[in-house]
Enzyme design. Structure first.
Site, PDB file in Angstrom:
ATOM      1  N   THR A 153      -0.058   8.084  18.286  1.00  0.00           N
ATOM      2  CA  THR A 153      -1.003   9.158  17.971  1.00  0.00           C
ATOM      3  C   THR A 153      -1.512   9.059  16.531  1.00  0.00           C
ATOM      4  OG1 THR A 153       0.652  10.751  17.166  1.00  0.00           O
ATOM      5  CG2 THR A 153       0.242  10.685  19.560  1.00  0.00           C
ATOM      6  N   TYR A 204       0.829  -1.211   0.000  1.00  0.00           N
ATOM      7  CA  TYR A 204       0.000   0.000   0.000  1.00  0.00           C
ATOM      8  C   TYR A 204       0.859   1.254   0.000  1.00  0.00           C
ATOM      9  CZ  TYR A 204      -3.745   3.219   1.423  1.00  0.00           C
ATOM     10  OH  TYR A 204      -4.654   4.258   1.473  1.00  0.00           O
ATOM     11  N   ASP A 214       3.783  -0.245  12.080  1.00  0.00           N
ATOM     12  CA  ASP A 214       2.677   0.648  12.418  1.00  0.00           C
ATOM     13  C   ASP A 214       3.249   1.970  12.917  1.00  0.00           C
ATOM     14  OD1 ASP A 214      -0.279   0.710  12.666  1.00  0.00           O
ATOM     15  OD2 ASP A 214       0.170   1.210  14.747  1.00  0.00           O
ATOM     16  N   PRO A 215       2.858   3.104  12.339  1.00  0.00           N
ATOM     17  CA  PRO A 215       3.444   4.388  12.734  1.00  0.00           C
ATOM     18  C   PRO A 215       3.123   4.729  14.192  1.00  0.00           C
ATOM     19  CG  PRO A 215       2.274   4.576  10.642  1.00  0.00           C
ATOM     20  CD  PRO A 215       1.927   3.245  11.208  1.00  0.00           C
ATOM     21  N   ASP A 226       1.116   0.587  23.617  1.00  0.00           N
ATOM     22  CA  ASP A 226       0.738   1.088  24.946  1.00  0.00           C
ATOM     23  C   ASP A 226      -0.376   2.130  24.882  1.00  0.00           C
ATOM     24  OD1 ASP A 226       2.023   3.275  23.883  1.00  0.00           O
ATOM     25  OD2 ASP A 226       3.754   3.188  25.236  1.00  0.00           O
ATOM     26  N   GLY A 227      -0.911   2.384  23.668  1.00  0.00           N
ATOM     27  CA  GLY A 227      -1.987   3.357  23.529  1.00  0.00           C
ATOM     28  C   GLY A 227      -1.516   4.786  23.415  1.00  0.00           C
ATOM     29  N   ASN A 272      -5.976  10.005   8.546  1.00  0.00           N
ATOM     30  CA  ASN A 272      -7.060   9.182   9.106  1.00  0.00           C
ATOM     31  C   ASN A 272      -8.412   9.877   9.031  1.00  0.00           C
ATOM     32  OD1 ASN A 272      -4.450   8.258  10.413  1.00  0.00           O
ATOM     33  ND2 ASN A 272      -5.852   6.662  11.137  1.00  0.00           N
ATOM     34  N   GLY A 314       2.892   1.372  -3.136  1.00  0.00           N
ATOM     35  CA  GLY A 314       1.959   1.506  -4.253  1.00  0.00           C
ATOM     36  C   GLY A 314       1.476   2.933  -4.417  1.00  0.00           C
ATOM     37  N   LYS A 315       1.155   3.576  -3.295  1.00  0.00           N
ATOM     38  CA  LYS A 315       0.703   4.965  -3.357  1.00  0.00           C
ATOM     39  C   LYS A 315       1.840   5.905  -3.747  1.00  0.00           C
ATOM     40  CE  LYS A 315      -3.712   4.889  -2.162  1.00  0.00           C
ATOM     41  NZ  LYS A 315      -4.791   5.365  -3.067  1.00  0.00           N
TER      42      LYS A 315
END
Length: 340
Positions: free
Chosen positions: A221, A156, A284-285, A217-218, A185, A159-160
């Site tokens: 951002t 992805y 994952d960022p 850990d949440g 997002n 590809g972008k």
């Protein structure tokens, strides 16, 4: 925004989450709208109300195949081409990475050639994923990103990036009039309940009274833009005579942690929420926030919908969707996917 009575807009990927809202908004602006979608990751139900409109046409097809004859027959009428044709959530685009990559590269090439043939203005919906797990914060358009070209998200992300390169190459040699949007997002009604995105995951888990799954850990951002604001931005960008072909960030510049997102969702729910933690997915960022200075200056745009308002509308839509359209075994499937 001025009316465009009699003009025709092609929306590739128009049955998807953002695409279906875009189709409706274009109809309201007087466009005749042709929606092209293969329905692999989108939902025909997103178009039910639109298909009753006289100026709306749905054409089932994949941008990797030759463009459907029904679309070619209308080539002389098309003045705008929006390319939203690609799965946008990690579980869906990773399910068939070859198709994802080719949709972005081959599909974009076909639609650019169609824009060249018709003289239509072309808008590519790119993504904040071109910045990867960014080392520069917030992200500005001239930041070249920190992307893994071999990781599970590369189909992805890369590809972008390739789609952007091809789009700008068409512009440089005068083959097409193009615009490039880097979407951050986005959330709102018409999201697929089992698409694996953070808002749909958390809202569906909360409504089903399941523990909410937080990865890491949440504290990572994101910046969440309500879909109506995003659609307005896409249309302003398409119609702008000043924007030119250079990419432009579209998103909400308000950065919040996933833990803060959970708190905002909990504030809407009539019951407390339980949280479980799982490892952060590969690549994952950890931070994502757009600098929208260019969108403000060129388009006069900034998002207007507060998170509390947008989430309330989103929760209400999912509540109806899960209660009305999802049978018991499907509800269990949604719950399993949301927990992955």
């Amino acid at each position: 925004m001025k009316k465009h009575n009699g003009e025709t807009a092609l929306v590739a990927g128009g049955a998807g989450f953002i695409g279906s809202h875009l189709c409706r908004a274009l109809l309201q602006q007087g466009y005749r709208v042709v929606c092209l979608d293969n329905l692999l990751t989108s939902r025909r139900s997103n178009l039910l109300a639109l298909e009753a409109e006289r100026d709306f046409t749905f054409v089932e097809g994949d941008v990797l195949d030759p463009l459907p004859q029904e679309l070619c027959d209308r080539a002389g009428d098309i003045t705008r081409i929006y390319n939203l044709a690609c799965a946008a959530s990690p579980p869906l685009y990773q399910a068939d990475p070859e198709h994802t990559m080719l949709t972005n590269v081959v599909g974009t090439d076909k639609l650019l050639r169609f824009a060249e043939q018709t003289g239509a203005r072309f808008l590519l919906t790119s993504t904040s994923e071109v910045y990867g797990d960014p080392e520069r914060h917030p992200q500005v358009e001239d930041y070249r990103g920190y992307v893994s070209c071999t990781g599970p998200r590369a189909c992805y992300d890369e590809g972008k990036r390739a789609a952007e390169a091809m789009t700008l190459d068409f512009a440089r040699v005068g083959r097409a009039d193009v615009r490039v949007a880097r979407i951050f997002n986005t959330y709102g009604p018409n999201m697929n309940p089992d698409d694996g995105r953070v808002v749909s995951n958390l809202v569906c888990q909360a409504l089903l009274r399941l523990p909410l799954t937080l990865y890491g850990d949440g504290r990572q951002t994101r910046s969440f833009c309500y879909v109506a604001d995003m659609v307005q931005a896409l249309m302003l960008l398409m119609e702008s005579e000043a924007a030119g072909p250079d990419p432009i960030n579209l998103g909400n510049p308000e950065e919040l942690t996933i833990t803060e997102l959970v708190a905002a969702i909990e504030a809407i729910m009539p019951h407390p929420l339980e949280i479980i933690y799982k490892p952060l997915p590969v690549d994952d960022p950890t931070r994502r926030q757009p600098d929208i200075s260019r969108a403000r200056a060129v388009l006069g745009w900034h998002p207007e919908t507060a998170l509390s308002e947008g989430l309330a509308k989103t929760v209400a839509w999912f509540q109806r969707e899960l209660g009305r359209n999802v049978p018991a075994k499907e509800t269990r499937r949604v719950a399993r996917v949301a927990a992955v």
